[in-house]
Design an enzyme around this catalytic site. Sequence first.
Site, PDB file in Angstrom:
ATOM      1  N   ASN A   1       0.933  -1.039   0.138  1.00 51.31           N
ATOM      2  CA  ASN A   1       0.135  -0.085  -0.019  1.00 51.31           C
ATOM      3  C   ASN A   1       0.931   0.964  -0.065  1.00 51.31           C
ATOM      4  OD1 ASN A   1      -1.657   2.170   0.346  1.00 51.31           O
ATOM      5  ND2 ASN A   1      -2.908   0.880   2.308  1.00 51.31           N
TER       6      ASN A   1
ATOM      7  N   ARG B   1      -2.439  -1.917  -3.463  1.00 53.01           N
ATOM      8  CA  ARG B   1      -4.002  -1.411  -3.061  1.00 53.01           C
ATOM      9  C   ARG B   1      -3.968   0.095  -3.921  1.00 53.01           C
ATOM     10  NH1 ARG B   1      -5.372   3.172   1.097  1.00 53.01           N
ATOM     11  NH2 ARG B   1      -7.407   3.260   0.706  1.00 53.01           N
TER      12      ARG B   1
ATOM     13  N   HIS C   1     -13.188   2.613  -0.285  1.00 51.16           N
ATOM     14  CA  HIS C   1     -12.910   1.623   0.775  1.00 51.16           C
ATOM     15  C   HIS C   1     -13.756   0.271   0.258  1.00 51.16           C
ATOM     16  CE1 HIS C   1     -13.273   4.795   4.100  1.00 51.16           C
ATOM     17  NE2 HIS C   1     -11.941   4.573   3.863  1.00 51.16           N
TER      18      HIS C   1
ATOM     19  N   ARG D   1     -12.125  15.136   7.880  1.00 48.72           N
ATOM     20  CA  ARG D   1     -12.844  15.473   6.908  1.00 48.72           C
ATOM     21  C   ARG D   1     -14.392  15.742   7.271  1.00 48.72           C
ATOM     22  NH1 ARG D   1     -11.444  10.322   3.253  1.00 48.72           N
ATOM     23  NH2 ARG D   1      -9.576   9.964   4.348  1.00 48.72           N
TER      24      ARG D   1
ATOM     25  N   GLU E   1      -8.227  -5.875   4.961  1.00 50.87           N
ATOM     26  CA  GLU E   1      -7.824  -5.284   3.475  1.00 50.87           C
ATOM     27  C   GLU E   1      -6.677  -5.976   2.921  1.00 50.87           C
ATOM     28  OE1 GLU E   1      -8.333  -1.346   5.182  1.00 50.87           O
ATOM     29  OE2 GLU E   1      -9.470  -0.748   3.278  1.00 50.87           O
TER      30      GLU E   1
END
Length: 404
Positions: free
Chosen positions: A7, A98, A186, A247, A390
């Site tokens: 990643n 990823r 996601h 955010r 993940e």
Amino acid sequence: MKILVLNAGSSSQKSCLYSLEADSLPQKHPDPIWEATIDWTASPEFGLMKVKANGVKQEIKLDPGKKPDGIAQMLDTLVQGETRVLEQLTEINVVGHRVVHGGSEYSEAIRITPEVKAAIAQLIPLAPSHNPAHLEGINAIEKILGAVPQVAVFDTAFHSKMPKSAAVYPIPYEWFERGIRRYGFHGTSHKYCANRAAQLLGQPLEMVQLITCHLGNGASLAAVRQGISVDTTMGFTPLEGLMMGTRSGSIDPAISIHLIRNHGMSADQVDHMLNKESGLKGITGVSGDMRYVAETMEQGDKRAKLAFEMFSHHLRTAIGSMLGNLHRLDALVFSAGIGEHSAVVRQAACAGFEFLGITLDPEKNAHPEMDSDISTADSRVRIFVIHTEEDWAIATECWNILGL
Ligand code: ADP
């Protein structure tokens, strides 16, 4: 079978190595035999690499001038020193990456070819801080490992079958044709959690209807109908939807216009404010970390209490909005840092739906086992806490693509 998962981000790189028996994928995910991360923001003087393997944990300071060699330095620890788990790097059979943005092109993970690299590069305007870093990661692996098969696993892929009614924004249609649409993110986590929830329900994924709540620093929900994401809260970018750590999530878009027009803010300043200075951090004025919010709320901090109540409010609103596009609900799934660990958030989220017969067992919610049901026996809907995996999901995609 050795599968490396990478990643690669702009300020950090994370990687792990799975070692699998050659004949079949294990039902339950195994632990990686080696894990490494590099954080280039740890200090102005150095990047910090952490490596874990063979029961050993190492921290190594890296010269920030050598950032382009970060991945090579990380992979060195696979074959050298106390964390050595391979004789040589050529033992790696496949590398899974990823990739945040796969645009409308990719609805599945795919083996990386020059065309796939070109497509990831073309999508840079949609993921300016992520896709360039992913390409650097892919090129670094090419340089270090030569022709090893590489696979791109896209965060957007799971949402790519969403109906147009959910994907198209109600702005002039030509913008949709030019790529302004809901992509959702996601996806690897939502897909993993949906599969795991189906397993826990004892039914095929194609038979179940779910809401998956990925609640980490970034947070999104997906409505999953018969294995397809039919709606999700994140949109054209990962800024839309829920209130998050730093955010804002969805706000009236006219606020941005107003700040630029009447308060002299530049587009970059508004971008920074909405992505880095908003959410839990914006309301507490201190931190975007849910642990901080929950602790200081307990101590009577009013801003922390407001931040928590807002987070819960927006989460309930989003769960309600996902419900509207399912025909029934078999399970509500909580996952990622907050979803897996915050009993108070799960409690606040579910409290809004007791009138529909969705009821949490307070004992189970307080101390859940991972991948377990925390609803009462008579709840009309199962409520699961699922540890998202993940990296393992990416490794699984590599296995499937290579037909191993
Ligand atoms: P990322 O999106 O960076 O992968 P994570 O999935 O690690 O994020 O989630 C980070 C969030 O999880 C933070 O807000 C953190 O406070 C929260 N979190 C982690 N552990 C706990 C805990 N025990 N209780 C409440 N929140 C937690």
